[in-house]
Design a protein around this motif. Structure first.
Motif, PDB file in Angstrom:
ATOM      1  N   ASP A   1       4.665   4.498   5.739  1.00 11.33           N
ATOM      2  CA  ASP A   1       4.588   4.413   7.201  1.00 11.33           C
ATOM      3  C   ASP A   1       4.106   3.036   7.660  1.00 11.33           C
ATOM      4  O   ASP A   1       3.312   2.911   8.600  1.00 11.33           O
ATOM      5  N   GLY A   2       4.581   2.005   6.961  1.00 13.04           N
ATOM      6  CA  GLY A   2       4.263   0.639   7.357  1.00 13.04           C
ATOM      7  C   GLY A   2       2.942   0.106   6.859  1.00 13.04           C
ATOM      8  O   GLY A   2       2.604  -1.048   7.132  1.00 13.04           O
ATOM      9  N   LYS A   3       2.178   0.893   6.107  1.00 16.19           N
ATOM     10  CA  LYS A   3       0.886   0.452   5.600  1.00 16.19           C
ATOM     11  C   LYS A   3       0.911   0.378   4.079  1.00 16.19           C
ATOM     12  O   LYS A   3       1.408   1.289   3.417  1.00 16.19           O
ATOM     13  N   VAL A   4       0.344  -0.682   3.529  1.00 15.07           N
ATOM     14  CA  VAL A   4       0.287  -0.865   2.088  1.00 15.07           C
ATOM     15  C   VAL A   4      -0.793   0.051   1.523  1.00 15.07           C
ATOM     16  O   VAL A   4      -1.986  -0.116   1.813  1.00 15.07           O
ATOM     17  N   VAL A   5      -0.387   1.020   0.706  1.00  9.52           N
ATOM     18  CA  VAL A   5      -1.334   1.999   0.163  1.00  9.52           C
ATOM     19  C   VAL A   5      -1.581   1.796  -1.325  1.00  9.52           C
ATOM     20  O   VAL A   5      -2.512   2.398  -1.889  1.00  9.52           O
TER      21      VAL A   5
ATOM     22  N   PRO B   1      -4.603   7.415   1.641  1.00  6.92           N
ATOM     23  CA  PRO B   1      -5.343   8.624   2.025  1.00  6.92           C
ATOM     24  C   PRO B   1      -6.151   9.150   0.854  1.00  6.92           C
ATOM     25  O   PRO B   1      -5.858   8.846  -0.310  1.00  6.92           O
ATOM     26  N   ALA B   2      -7.164   9.923   1.149  1.00 13.64           N
ATOM     27  CA  ALA B   2      -7.962  10.531   0.091  1.00 13.64           C
ATOM     28  C   ALA B   2      -7.084  11.466  -0.730  1.00 13.64           C
ATOM     29  O   ALA B   2      -6.224  12.172  -0.190  1.00 13.64           O
ATOM     30  N   GLN B   3      -7.305  11.467  -2.033  1.00 20.51           N
ATOM     31  CA  GLN B   3      -6.540  12.342  -2.900  1.00 20.51           C
ATOM     32  C   GLN B   3      -6.952  13.785  -2.683  1.00 20.51           C
ATOM     33  O   GLN B   3      -8.135  14.094  -2.518  1.00 20.51           O
ATOM     34  N   LEU B   4      -5.964  14.672  -2.708  1.00 21.82           N
ATOM     35  CA  LEU B   4      -6.261  16.087  -2.523  1.00 21.82           C
ATOM     36  C   LEU B   4      -7.043  16.618  -3.719  1.00 21.82           C
ATOM     37  O   LEU B   4      -6.767  16.271  -4.866  1.00 21.82           O
TER      38      LEU B   4
ATOM     39  N   GLY C   1      -0.735  -1.685  -8.600  1.00 20.88           N
ATOM     40  CA  GLY C   1      -1.112  -0.479  -9.320  1.00 20.88           C
ATOM     41  C   GLY C   1      -2.395   0.178  -8.878  1.00 20.88           C
ATOM     42  O   GLY C   1      -2.764   1.230  -9.412  1.00 20.88           O
ATOM     43  N   GLU C   2      -3.087  -0.385  -7.901  1.00 24.48           N
ATOM     44  CA  GLU C   2      -4.359   0.170  -7.443  1.00 24.48           C
ATOM     45  C   GLU C   2      -4.236   0.665  -6.010  1.00 24.48           C
ATOM     46  O   GLU C   2      -3.610   0.021  -5.165  1.00 24.48           O
ATOM     47  N   ARG C   3      -4.862   1.811  -5.730  1.00 28.18           N
ATOM     48  CA  ARG C   3      -4.880   2.340  -4.372  1.00 28.18           C
ATOM     49  C   ARG C   3      -5.683   1.410  -3.463  1.00 28.18           C
ATOM     50  O   ARG C   3      -6.708   0.873  -3.877  1.00 28.18           O
TER      51      ARG C   3
END
Length: 247
Positions: A142-146, A157-160, A150-152
């Motif tokens: 959605d346009g944001k580098v997440v 977002p927080a992982q479920l 290789g690193e978050r």
């Protein structure tokens, strides 16, 4: 890892995305669009607006100064969608408006950037994203580098927490109780300990398992191992072919 994808550049991207003063421009990649009409573009650029793709194709970089774009050099890289619509790639959609996840202007900016050595074609690029995320240069959602080298990132977002499957959330409390369909065939009891118990056609304990609720959706994990889904609409539970009211 790609030398152009430095921590310093990521810092500029994250700072910029707070107000999105500069559009992000990924330049010089081989882009697999997964589009019904256009398969691949060589030495192509992707210009992002705030969450969506403004332009795709070669030559956009020539206007980088005019647009005050923040340029990410993707030479030697491959870009693929992270929402893969195999129907579009195979030309099996009834019309182009049915295409989902393609990297066409106007669509959501969600894609992965992979080193060409790990992505000889679109299929191997997608396989690398799924099997070796630690080797992926970047993932944009959605346009944001997440993901970056290789690193978050802080945008991710927080992982479920998979350990919470079946745990009743506070939003579940209004729905605890017995739900019965219009024909009186299906009785589904949602209990406060996060369990459900179904009676079908007078047959008790036909299905039992765990459930949890998020928003208006309810997910079921049956003790037999299968998953199911339902949705609350205006206080009515829709579950497969059944419409249930609380009694």
């Amino acid at each position: 890892m790609n030398d152009a994808f430095t921590p310093e550049l990521l810092g500029r991207i994250i700072d910029n995305q707070a107000d999105y003063e500069q559009p992000l421009l990924f330049v010089g990649a081989r882009v697999h669009l997964f589009d019904s009409l256009v398969d691949v573009m060589e030495d192509a650029d992707i210009l992002l607006g705030e969450g969506f793709i403004v332009g795709t194709g070669p030559g956009i970089v020539t206007a980088a100064g005019d647009d005050n774009a923040l340029v990410i050099d993707c030479a030697g890289m491959v870009i693929v969608p992270v929402v893969v619509d195999a129907r579009a790639a195979l030309g099996l959609n009834p019309d182009r408006s049915s295409d989902a996840g393609t990297l066409w202007p106007g669509n959501t900016g969600s894609f992965a950037v992979v080193d060409a050595e790990l992505a000889t074609d679109a299929a191997t690029a997608v396989a690398t994203v799924l099997a070796r995320p630690e080797s992926v240069a970047a993932i944009v959602i959605d346009g944001k580098v997440v993901l970056w080298n290789g690193e978050r990132t802080s945008n991710a977002p927080a992982q479920l927490d998979k350990g919470r499957v079946g745990e009743v959330s506070p939003s579940a409390s209004p729905y605890v109780g017995m739900w019965i369909d219009e024909t009186d065939f299906l009785h589904q009891e949602l209990t406060a300990d996060g369990r459900y118990d179904e009676t079908r056609g007078g047959r008790p304990r036909a299905f039992q398992g765990a459930y949890w609720i998020e928003g208006d959706g309810i997910d079921y994990l049956d003790d037999l191992g299968f998953w199911a889904f339902g949705e609350f609409v205006d206080g009515v539970l829709h579950h497969g072919p059944y419409i249930l009211n609380r009694r």
